[in-house]
Design a protein around this motif. Structure first.
Motif, short mmCIF file in Angstrom:
data_model
loop_
_atom_site.label_atom_id
_atom_site.label_comp_id
_atom_site.label_asym_id
_atom_site.label_seq_id
_atom_site.Cartn_x
_atom_site.Cartn_y
_atom_site.Cartn_z
N HIS A 24 0.84 -1.20 0.00
CA HIS A 24 0.00 0.00 0.00
C HIS A 24 0.87 1.25 0.00
N PHE A 25 0.45 2.27 -0.72
CA PHE A 25 0.97 3.62 -0.50
C PHE A 25 -0.18 4.41 0.10
N GLY A 26 -0.19 4.55 1.41
CA GLY A 26 -1.35 5.17 2.03
C GLY A 26 -2.59 4.37 1.67
N LYS A 27 -3.51 5.03 0.99
CA LYS A 27 -4.75 4.32 0.63
C LYS A 27 -4.64 3.54 -0.67
N VAL A 28 -3.59 3.86 -1.46
CA VAL A 28 -3.46 3.19 -2.76
C VAL A 28 -2.94 1.77 -2.57
N HIS A 29 -3.71 0.82 -3.05
CA HIS A 29 -3.31 -0.59 -2.96
C HIS A 29 -2.54 -0.93 -4.24
N ALA A 30 -1.23 -0.71 -4.21
CA ALA A 30 -0.43 -0.75 -5.44
C ALA A 30 -0.15 -2.17 -5.91
N LEU A 31 0.08 -3.10 -4.98
CA LEU A 31 0.26 -4.50 -5.35
C LEU A 31 -0.76 -5.33 -4.59
N SER A 50 -0.08 2.45 -17.14
CA SER A 50 0.53 3.30 -16.13
C SER A 50 -0.20 3.14 -14.79
N GLY A 51 0.57 3.01 -13.73
CA GLY A 51 -0.02 2.89 -12.40
C GLY A 51 -0.42 1.48 -12.04
N SER A 52 -0.06 0.51 -12.88
CA SER A 52 -0.49 -0.86 -12.61
C SER A 52 0.42 -1.55 -11.58
N GLY A 53 1.52 -0.92 -11.20
CA GLY A 53 2.36 -1.48 -10.15
C GLY A 53 3.64 -2.14 -10.65
N LYS A 54 3.98 -1.92 -11.91
CA LYS A 54 5.18 -2.55 -12.47
C LYS A 54 6.45 -2.10 -11.75
N SER A 55 6.61 -0.78 -11.61
CA SER A 55 7.80 -0.27 -10.94
C SER A 55 7.83 -0.72 -9.49
N THR A 56 6.68 -0.65 -8.86
CA THR A 56 6.62 -1.03 -7.45
C THR A 56 7.07 -2.48 -7.26
N LEU A 57 6.61 -3.35 -8.14
CA LEU A 57 7.00 -4.76 -8.04
C LEU A 57 8.52 -4.91 -8.19
N ASP A 174 13.84 -0.82 -15.26
CA ASP A 174 12.55 -0.13 -15.18
C ASP A 174 12.44 0.90 -16.30
N GLU A 175 11.77 0.55 -17.33
CA GLU A 175 11.59 1.40 -18.52
C GLU A 175 12.90 2.06 -18.93
N PRO A 176 13.90 1.26 -19.26
CA PRO A 176 15.23 1.80 -19.51
C PRO A 176 15.32 2.70 -20.73
N1 LIG Z 1 6.15 6.66 -3.66
C1 LIG Z 1 4.82 6.56 -3.88
N2 LIG Z 1 3.95 7.20 -3.10
C2 LIG Z 1 2.62 7.09 -3.29
N3 LIG Z 1 2.07 6.37 -4.27
C3 LIG Z 1 2.88 5.71 -5.11
C4 LIG Z 1 4.29 5.77 -4.96
N4 LIG Z 1 4.85 5.02 -5.93
C5 LIG Z 1 3.82 4.50 -6.64
N5 LIG Z 1 2.64 4.92 -6.15
C6 LIG Z 1 1.31 4.52 -6.66
O1 LIG Z 1 1.27 3.13 -6.76
C7 LIG Z 1 0.64 2.73 -7.96
C8 LIG Z 1 1.59 1.88 -8.77
O2 LIG Z 1 2.65 2.71 -9.23
P1 LIG Z 1 3.85 2.19 -10.11
O3 LIG Z 1 4.83 3.29 -10.21
O4 LIG Z 1 4.34 0.90 -9.59
O5 LIG Z 1 3.14 1.96 -11.51
P2 LIG Z 1 3.79 1.63 -12.90
O6 LIG Z 1 3.08 0.44 -13.40
O7 LIG Z 1 5.26 1.56 -12.78
O8 LIG Z 1 3.35 2.88 -13.75
P3 LIG Z 1 4.17 3.68 -14.89
O9 LIG Z 1 3.97 2.91 -16.15
O10 LIG Z 1 3.47 5.00 -14.94
O11 LIG Z 1 5.58 3.77 -14.46
C9 LIG Z 1 0.20 3.99 -8.64
O12 LIG Z 1 -1.16 4.23 -8.32
C10 LIG Z 1 1.07 5.06 -8.05
O13 LIG Z 1 0.41 6.29 -8.02
#
Ligand SMILES: Nc1ncnc2c1ncn2[C@@H]1O[C@H](COP(=O)(O)OP(=O)(O)OP(=O)(O)O)[C@@H](O)[C@H]1O
Ligand SMILES: [Mg+2]
Lengths: 255, 278
Positions: A24-31, A50-57, A174-176
């Motif tokens: 979670h990022f606060g309320k956002v359930h990223a993964l 975008s925002g699907s959680g790829k970078s986070t993973l 990550d998106e090199p």
């Molecule tokens: N440091 C952070 N603080 C708060 N929310 C975040 C943070 N990093 C990511 N998020 C949120 O988590 C979710 C997943 O983000 P992430 O960056 O993993 O997506 P992504 O698939 O890499 O997107 P993109 O293609 O835009 O890079 C998004 O809703 C994003 O807003």
């Protein structure tokens, strides 16, 4: 490059095991419960909106990001607590969208710094390794330039070389190429292609379909914090099962 | 070392040139040094043409200049460390450390420096002595205020808080990717700070830190309120004995001025030497 300091392990063991990761990022359930095993030498490309959680993973794999629950085992090391985190990070190279070369150091010093202070290599040894890698990525002339003085494509190749200098077993990208001008994308993808051919385990977030087709054994489609579908590129790109995958692919394939 | 292909040789030569500093003396000496020279010259001319009272004043306040410089430099060096720790503390994810440093910064910034200096000199020793009496440690019970030490302590405590904010802002100005790249290469937080973030932050921090040095040099005159014979205090003593306020305070002002102008030039010089492009 592959050296004797590596422990021998059963090669059938996945090198990365991801089990039910939530973040979670606060309320956002990223993964939302991601499960993924990656085999040694496998090249996996992750796609998704975008925002699907790829970078986070990706960032959870080397713990740039903490996760709430689940577990990630990298090369037999459970990423838990901070004790072994630097140990694991030495095994994983990461390449960022924005290159992140150290702005105050020359290309050569960018490659040498972590070798000296983390790997404890002598300056001579570090320099030699750096030089070999810079030749490999095709920029041996730029060793004394600062990052701001070279092109984006060159910076990204230096960043790849910098990560390789630590002898990682896994490379995360990550998106090199998404911050690069079109004419520079190929030079970076070529380097990544070579790396894939050498048998490096690679997890790549990228929408470069040409690279995905040629290099990846598996494509992972992510949406809203979950893995929706995974398949070899020829299957996923031509014959996706899920409606969401189809919709996403139609957007990125025909532009 | 290695062979360059011809077609590429022009491509990389151009940017490398940017690294070479411009030749010549003019590069190292900026235009405003003449102002320092002018004020220094004025002091010299006054002292030579009218040694009484000007040269007598200079001789009389000489040791005060020493005290002023000593306090300023020692405090400055110490407060850089306090500022660095405070800055890191303000950015810490550890709640306790963050809270303590924030508390410190807020408290210090809310109290006039003069009051702080007086407090350290007059009030703090009372606490130490009472503590000594309560615990029967005679060394503490008989504690005598040491003006120089407590003045330096007061300055470091106060300026350290401002310095913390400068360090915090400087560190925050460095893109997060720098720290992340360093960490992803296996560096610890402190290794990454020391080798990657701080060396870059220093360049951002330098101008405001330089300003703090000059402000400190001027604020050091406040110690004359706590029985320290600095430049200002010695000026007052001279005036009390000789009744020529115009000459004394003009000379004192000029002496401060030449020191601050000189410092400003040094700061400017260091800044230009450490500039990097991004
Ligand atoms: N440091 C952070 N603080 C708060 N929310 C975040 C943070 N990093 C990511 N998020 C949120 O988590 C979710 C997943 O983000 P992430 O960056 O993993 O997506 P992504 O698939 O890499 O997107 P993109 O293609 O835009 O890079 C998004 O809703 C994003 O807003
Ligand atoms: Mg992303």
């Amino acid at each position: 490059m592959l050296n004797g300091e590596r422990r021998l392990k059963d090669n059938k063991d996945p090198i990365i095991q991801i089990k039910d990761i939530h973040k979670h990022f606060g309320k956002v359930h990223a993964l939302r419960g991601v499960n993924l095993d990656i085999k040694r030498g496998e090249v996996v490309v992750i796609v998704g909106p975008s925002g699907s959680g790829k970078s986070t993973l990706l960032r959870c794999i080397n713990r740039l990001e903490e996760y709430d629950s689940g577990k990630i085992v990298v090369d037999g090391i459970l990423l838990h607590g901070a004790q072994n985190i630097n140990m694991v990070r030495q095994e994983i190279g990461m390449v960022f969208q924005s290159f992140n070369l150290f702005a105050h150091l020359t290309v050569m010093d960018n490659l040498m710094l972590a070798q000296k202070i983390v790997r404890k290599r002598s300056p001579e040894e570090a320099r030699k390794i750096a030089m070999d890698l810079l030749k490999k990525v095709g920029i041996p002339e730029k060793i004394n330039a600062y990052p701001s003085q070279i092109s984006g494509g060159q910076q990204q190749r230096v960043a790849i070389a910098r990560a390789l200098a630590m002898n990682p077993r896994i490379m995360l990208f990550d998106e090199p190429t998404s911050a690069l001008d079109p004419e520079m994308i190929k030079e970076v993808l070529d380097v990544m292609m070579d790396l894939a051919k050498e048998g490096m385990t690679m997890v790549v977030v990228s929408h470069e379909m040409g690279f995905a087709r040629a290099a990846a054994q598996r494509i992972i489609f992510m949406d809203e914090g979950q893995i929706i579908e995974e398949a070899p590129p020829e299957v996923l790109f031509t014959n996706p099962k899920q409606e969401r995958t189809k919709r996403f692919l139609s957007k990125i394939l025909d532009h | 070392m290695f062979s360059r292909r011809k077609s590429e040789s022009t491509e990389f030569k151009v940017p490398e040139l940017e690294n070479v500093p411009e030749a010549g003396v003019g590069y190292h000496i900026d235009a405003w040094w003449w102002l320092v020279a002018l004020v220094a010259g004025l002091i010299a001319i006054l002292s030579i043409t009218k040694p009484d009272p000007y040269w007598r004043i200079v001789l009389f306040v000489r040791d005060g200049i020493g005290v002023t410089i000593l306090i300023t430099i020692v405090s400055f060096v110490l407060m850089i460390f306090v500022g660095m720790l405070g800055g890191l503390g303000r950015l810490s994810t550890n709640k306790v450390i963050h809270l303590v440093t924030t508390f410190y910064v807020e408290i210090v910034r809310g109290i006039p420096l003069l009051v702080q200096l007086i407090w350290w000199y007059f009030a703090f020793p009372v606490i130490v002595r009472e503590l000594g009496q309560a615990t029967h440690i005679s060394f503490l019970a008989n504690y005598e205020a040491n003006a120089i030490l407590l003045a330096i302590f007061g300055f470091v405590f106060c300026y350290g808080a401002y310095m913390s904010e400068i360090f915090r802002a400087g560190i925050q100005s460095i893109p997060k990717g720098q720290m992340e790249a360093a960490r992803s290469l296996g560096m610890s937080y402190f290794q990454a700070m020391r080798h990657v973030v701080l060396p870059q932050a220093i360049r951002v921090i330098l101008p405001p830190v330089g300003n703090e040095f000059i402000a400190l040099l001027k604020d050091s005159s406040l110690v004359s309120a706590v029985a320290l014979a600095d430049l200002t205090r010695r000026g007052r003593e001279f005036m009390a004995a000789n009744f020529d306020p115009l000459q004394v305070w003009t000379m004192i002002a000029l002496l401060y001025l030449v020191m601050t102008l000189f410092s400003a030039r040094i700061v400017n010089y260091v800044e230009r030497r450490t500039k990097i492009e991004r």
